[in-house]
Each structure stands twice: as structure tokens, then as C-alpha cells.
Scaffold this motif. Sequence first.
Motif, PDB file in Angstrom:
ATOM      1  N   GLN A  30       0.829  -1.193   0.000  1.00 50.41           N
ATOM      2  CA  GLN A  30       0.000   0.000   0.000  1.00 50.41           C
ATOM      3  C   GLN A  30       0.872   1.255   0.000  1.00 50.41           C
ATOM      4  O   GLN A  30       1.967   1.233   0.559  1.00 50.41           O
ATOM      5  N   VAL A  32       0.342   3.994   1.722  1.00 50.80           N
ATOM      6  CA  VAL A  32       0.439   4.282   3.150  1.00 50.80           C
ATOM      7  C   VAL A  32      -0.307   3.158   3.868  1.00 50.80           C
ATOM      8  O   VAL A  32      -1.289   2.636   3.357  1.00 50.80           O
ATOM      9  N   PRO A  33       0.146   2.763   5.056  1.00 52.86           N
ATOM     10  CA  PRO A  33      -0.518   1.645   5.724  1.00 52.86           C
ATOM     11  C   PRO A  33      -1.933   2.008   6.165  1.00 52.86           C
ATOM     12  O   PRO A  33      -2.132   2.961   6.913  1.00 52.86           O
ATOM     13  N   ASP A  34      -2.897   1.277   5.669  1.00 58.49           N
ATOM     14  CA  ASP A  34      -4.300   1.457   6.037  1.00 58.49           C
ATOM     15  C   ASP A  34      -4.766   0.112   6.592  1.00 58.49           C
ATOM     16  O   ASP A  34      -5.179  -0.772   5.838  1.00 58.49           O
ATOM     17  N   ARG A  36      -7.321  -0.735   8.447  1.00 53.84           N
ATOM     18  CA  ARG A  36      -8.755  -1.068   8.297  1.00 53.84           C
ATOM     19  C   ARG A  36      -9.008  -1.662   6.915  1.00 53.84           C
ATOM     20  O   ARG A  36      -9.713  -2.656   6.777  1.00 53.84           O
ATOM     21  N   ARG A  37      -8.443  -1.053   5.905  1.00 55.56           N
ATOM     22  CA  ARG A  37      -8.573  -1.578   4.540  1.00 55.56           C
ATOM     23  C   ARG A  37      -7.932  -2.963   4.444  1.00 55.56           C
ATOM     24  O   ARG A  37      -8.478  -3.877   3.827  1.00 55.56           O
ATOM     25  N   THR A  54       4.502  -0.921   2.823  1.00 57.22           N
ATOM     26  CA  THR A  54       4.265   0.218   1.946  1.00 57.22           C
ATOM     27  C   THR A  54       5.170   0.163   0.725  1.00 57.22           C
ATOM     28  O   THR A  54       6.156  -0.575   0.696  1.00 57.22           O
TER      29      THR A  54
END
Length: 108
Positions: A30, A32-34, A36-37, A54
Motif C-alpha cells: 500500500q 500508506v498503511p491502512d 482497516r482496509r 508500503t
Amino acid sequence: APNADVVAGLARTRPWPGHHRPFLVGFSLQPVPDLRRARRKLLRKGCDLLAVNTTRALNAARTRVWLLDRAGASRARSGTKRAVARWIVRQALRAAARNAPARRRKAS
């Protein structure tokens, strides 16, 4: 044509008689680290663990990875890619052992 979702396909695979579904570790890259996603992705694909890192990890000697499990736990590790990879494998082996069904004892 879109690529097949190999991980989701493996998660849906029925085991052979007497066997269990393989323990699955997915990876999510990703910008940026998400988390929840990432958790939604873990559940949607049917993974047992999901390692999130990332795009900064591309072509870098070091990385930071977040490891999520189906129970909602997450933990992170930073270090060289080799050290982090070993950590992911150790975590996966521990989680797989915890989730393995009890083996039947052979009658003597």
C-alpha cells in the motif's frame, strides 16, 4: 483480462478427505498503511494472516511490515527484509500450529 485472485481461490478450495485447507498468508503493498482496509482485504480473500507494507519497501534494504490475523490482532516489525521475512514465517508457523485441529491418536 483481469488476473485471477489466486489467494481467494485457494481459500475457497475444499480440502481432500482427511486434509485441511492450507494456512494462507497474503501480502498487501500500500502507498500508506491502512490497517482497516487491510483487515477487510484479509477477510474478503479468506487469508489467515495478511502482511502489509508500503511502497517505500520497493528497492529498499529495510522495511516495516504490519501482520494482521483473523482474530483482529496486529503487530509490526521493522528491519532488514531478510529479518522481517523470517519473522513473518515464524509468526505464520506459530499461528498455523495454534489453528491446527487436534490430531487423532492411533489406537495401539
